[in-house]
Design a protein around this motif. Structure first.
Motif, PDB file in Angstrom:
ATOM      1  N   ASP A   1      -9.664  70.714  26.915  1.00  0.00           N
ATOM      2  CA  ASP A   1      -8.635  71.658  26.499  1.00  0.00           C
ATOM      3  C   ASP A   1      -7.299  71.005  26.849  1.00  0.00           C
ATOM      4  N   SER A   2      -6.699  70.344  25.893  1.00  0.00           N
ATOM      5  CA  SER A   2      -5.524  69.506  26.152  1.00  0.00           C
ATOM      6  C   SER A   2      -4.362  70.288  26.742  1.00  0.00           C
ATOM      7  N   ALA A   3      -4.167  71.510  26.295  1.00  0.00           N
ATOM      8  CA  ALA A   3      -3.061  72.310  26.821  1.00  0.00           C
ATOM      9  C   ALA A   3      -3.256  72.585  28.304  1.00  0.00           C
ATOM     10  N   GLN A   4      -4.483  72.919  28.700  1.00  0.00           N
ATOM     11  CA  GLN A   4      -4.760  73.190  30.112  1.00  0.00           C
ATOM     12  C   GLN A   4      -4.612  71.922  30.948  1.00  0.00           C
ATOM     13  N   TRP A   5      -5.003  70.787  30.400  1.00  0.00           N
ATOM     14  CA  TRP A   5      -4.958  69.529  31.155  1.00  0.00           C
ATOM     15  C   TRP A   5      -3.530  68.983  31.271  1.00  0.00           C
ATOM     16  N   ILE A   6      -2.783  69.071  30.171  1.00  0.00           N
ATOM     17  CA  ILE A   6      -1.453  68.466  30.132  1.00  0.00           C
ATOM     18  C   ILE A   6      -0.354  69.430  30.545  1.00  0.00           C
ATOM     19  N   MET A   7      -0.478  70.695  30.153  1.00  0.00           N
ATOM     20  CA  MET A   7       0.592  71.677  30.376  1.00  0.00           C
ATOM     21  C   MET A   7       0.187  72.725  31.396  1.00  0.00           C
ATOM     22  N   ALA A   8      -0.552  72.334  32.391  1.00  0.00           N
ATOM     23  CA  ALA A   8      -1.054  73.292  33.389  1.00  0.00           C
ATOM     24  C   ALA A   8       0.085  74.154  33.932  1.00  0.00           C
ATOM     25  N   GLY A   9      -0.125  75.467  33.877  1.00  0.00           N
ATOM     26  CA  GLY A   9       0.892  76.400  34.355  1.00  0.00           C
ATOM     27  C   GLY A   9       1.849  76.851  33.274  1.00  0.00           C
ATOM     28  N   ARG A  10       1.851  76.171  32.122  1.00  0.00           N
ATOM     29  CA  ARG A  10       2.768  76.537  31.042  1.00  0.00           C
ATOM     30  C   ARG A  10       2.034  76.650  29.709  1.00  0.00           C
ATOM     31  N   VAL A  11       0.784  77.010  29.752  1.00  0.00           N
ATOM     32  CA  VAL A  11      -0.031  77.066  28.538  1.00  0.00           C
ATOM     33  C   VAL A  11       0.251  78.366  27.786  1.00  0.00           C
ATOM     34  N   PRO A  12       0.635  78.280  26.506  1.00  0.00           N
ATOM     35  CA  PRO A  12       0.847  79.494  25.723  1.00  0.00           C
ATOM     36  C   PRO A  12      -0.458  80.289  25.586  1.00  0.00           C
ATOM     37  N   GLU A  13      -0.337  81.566  25.449  1.00  0.00           N
ATOM     38  CA  GLU A  13      -1.509  82.433  25.338  1.00  0.00           C
ATOM     39  C   GLU A  13      -2.305  82.101  24.063  1.00  0.00           C
ATOM     40  N   ASN A  14      -3.614  82.093  24.202  1.00  0.00           N
ATOM     41  CA  ASN A  14      -4.538  81.837  23.082  1.00  0.00           C
ATOM     42  C   ASN A  14      -4.335  80.452  22.449  1.00  0.00           C
ATOM     43  N   ALA A  15      -3.897  79.486  23.255  1.00  0.00           N
ATOM     44  CA  ALA A  15      -3.675  78.137  22.720  1.00  0.00           C
ATOM     45  C   ALA A  15      -4.970  77.523  22.201  1.00  0.00           C
ATOM     46  N   ARG A  16      -6.078  77.844  22.835  1.00  0.00           N
ATOM     47  CA  ARG A  16      -7.359  77.244  22.451  1.00  0.00           C
ATOM     48  C   ARG A  16      -7.785  77.661  21.048  1.00  0.00           C
ATOM     49  N   GLU A  17      -7.350  78.827  20.600  1.00  0.00           N
ATOM     50  CA  GLU A  17      -7.748  79.312  19.281  1.00  0.00           C
ATOM     51  C   GLU A  17      -7.158  78.487  18.142  1.00  0.00           C
ATOM     52  N   ASN A  18      -6.127  77.702  18.425  1.00  0.00           N
ATOM     53  CA  ASN A  18      -5.463  76.922  17.375  1.00  0.00           C
ATOM     54  C   ASN A  18      -5.992  75.499  17.239  1.00  0.00           C
ATOM     55  N   TYR A  19      -6.949  75.116  18.072  1.00  0.00           N
ATOM     56  CA  TYR A  19      -7.470  73.751  18.000  1.00  0.00           C
ATOM     57  C   TYR A  19      -8.268  73.549  16.712  1.00  0.00           C
ATOM     58  N   ARG A  20      -7.962  72.452  16.008  1.00  0.00           N
ATOM     59  CA  ARG A  20      -8.650  72.132  14.754  1.00  0.00           C
ATOM     60  C   ARG A  20      -9.265  70.729  14.757  1.00  0.00           C
ATOM     61  N   PHE A  21      -8.785  69.845  15.641  1.00  0.00           N
ATOM     62  CA  PHE A  21      -9.250  68.462  15.654  1.00  0.00           C
ATOM     63  C   PHE A  21      -9.507  67.997  17.091  1.00  0.00           C
TER      64      PHE A  21
ATOM     65  N   ASP B   1     -10.297  56.060  22.802  1.00  0.00           N
ATOM     66  CA  ASP B   1     -10.923  54.737  22.734  1.00  0.00           C
ATOM     67  C   ASP B   1     -12.441  54.881  22.601  1.00  0.00           C
ATOM     68  N   ASP B   2     -13.209  54.114  23.401  1.00  0.00           N
ATOM     69  CA  ASP B   2     -14.673  54.205  23.338  1.00  0.00           C
ATOM     70  C   ASP B   2     -15.238  55.039  24.473  1.00  0.00           C
ATOM     71  N   SER B   3     -14.389  55.864  25.097  1.00  0.00           N
ATOM     72  CA  SER B   3     -14.831  56.726  26.195  1.00  0.00           C
ATOM     73  C   SER B   3     -15.557  57.950  25.639  1.00  0.00           C
ATOM     74  N   PRO B   4     -16.257  58.715  26.503  1.00  0.00           N
ATOM     75  CA  PRO B   4     -16.912  59.939  26.031  1.00  0.00           C
ATOM     76  C   PRO B   4     -15.978  61.139  26.005  1.00  0.00           C
ATOM     77  N   TRP B   5     -14.666  60.924  26.107  1.00  0.00           N
ATOM     78  CA  TRP B   5     -13.707  62.015  26.199  1.00  0.00           C
ATOM     79  C   TRP B   5     -12.922  62.176  24.908  1.00  0.00           C
ATOM     80  N   GLY B   6     -12.631  63.429  24.565  1.00  0.00           N
ATOM     81  CA  GLY B   6     -11.818  63.737  23.398  1.00  0.00           C
ATOM     82  C   GLY B   6     -10.828  64.840  23.713  1.00  0.00           C
ATOM     83  N   LEU B   7      -9.618  64.732  23.180  1.00  0.00           N
ATOM     84  CA  LEU B   7      -8.571  65.728  23.388  1.00  0.00           C
ATOM     85  C   LEU B   7      -8.512  66.671  22.195  1.00  0.00           C
ATOM     86  N   ALA B   8      -8.697  67.956  22.438  1.00  0.00           N
ATOM     87  CA  ALA B   8      -8.580  68.951  21.370  1.00  0.00           C
ATOM     88  C   ALA B   8      -7.108  69.112  21.004  1.00  0.00           C
ATOM     89  N   CYS B   9      -6.821  69.255  19.718  1.00  0.00           N
ATOM     90  CA  CYS B   9      -5.434  69.389  19.288  1.00  0.00           C
ATOM     91  C   CYS B   9      -5.340  70.323  18.086  1.00  0.00           C
TER      92      CYS B   9
END
Length: 245
Positions: free
Chosen positions: A153-173, A178-186
């Motif tokens: 959840d990129s907003a929670q990871w990057i903008m901790a403490g300033r995450v707009p309400e319902n930010a997760r509902e807008n993720y589409r991609f 790189d070749d890591s097992p991690w992906g940033l929702a956006c």
């Protein structure tokens, strides 16, 4: 005039604008300014040598019983400590020459990732499989032919403490790092563009937000150090003892 524009912003927009301002301020800070936050080592004065005083004649000591020394067992070998995270250099190795970047947005904040370290772009077409008891920044697993992708959840990871309400509902991609097992929702993915290293305000020190390599004023975006971001996520997984497989 600026005050009138700010009053027209919604609460979420104001939080995003404030956060971006802070990123830009962080990127233009000098190493000396950040070092002011570090504790200054104090000089320990040497203690004066003890003064020997004359000792009055004491009575003859009574012979004590011999002390039997018991050998202690050898200390156990400690387990190898976890590797310590090191602050990355001011300039990543991929920034020596002009490089391609891709802009994507997270809760209104524009971020950029170098194409050379962009693993893939996945569209969120079905619900991400969540993990009970996981931290707020971890959305869950996205199964795929190349293996499971751990979605942040990129907003929670990057903008901790300033995450707009319902930010997760807008993720589409999902932006794979790189070749890591991690992906940033956006929320959205923009066009790629070429950046000259001189267009980036590189951070001179990264004791805070090590993932932030710098900012691009022309595009009003924050430039991500992909390898450092992946390392921070793996470190968080170890420290919080998460089973994300």
């Amino acid at each position: 005039m600026a005050d009138e524009k700010m009053t027209q912003l919604t609460t979420a927009d104001a939080a995003i604008a404030s956060y971006l301002d802070e990123l830009l301020h962080t990127a233009t800070s000098t190493a000396e300014q950040e070092e002011l936050l570090e504790p200054v080592p104090t000089t320990v004065e040497p203690e004066p040598a003890p003064v020997e005083l004359p000792i009055a004649e004491a009575p003859q000591p009574v012979a004590a019983k011999p002390v039997v020394q018991v050998s202690e067992p050898a200390p156990e070998v400690q387990e190898k400590a976890e590797p310590v995270f090191t602050v990355p250099p001011a300039r990543p190795d991929w920034s020596e020459q002009p490089f391609e970047c891709l802009i994507f947005t997270v809760a209104g904040l524009q971020l950029a990732v170098p194409l050379v370290l962009l693993g893939a772009i996945h569209k969120i077409e079905e619900e991400i499989r969540s993990l009970p008891g996981s931290p707020d920044w971890y959305m869950g697993i996205r199964p795929g032919s190349a293996g499971n992708l751990r979605v942040v959840d990129s907003a929670q990871w990057i903008m901790a403490g300033r995450v707009p309400e319902n930010a997760r509902e807008n993720y589409r991609f999902i932006i794979r790092l790189d070749d890591s097992p991690w992906g940033l929702a956006c929320d959205s993915v923009g066009q790629s563009f070429t950046l000259d290293p001189e267009q980036v305000r590189w951070r001179t020190a990264r004791s805070q937000r090590p993932w932030l390599a710098g900012t691009v004023i022309d595009h009003m975006c924050a430039l991500i150090d992909v390898r450092t971001m992946s390392e921070l996520l793996m470190r968080a997984e170890r420290e919080q003892r998460l089973d994300l497989s």
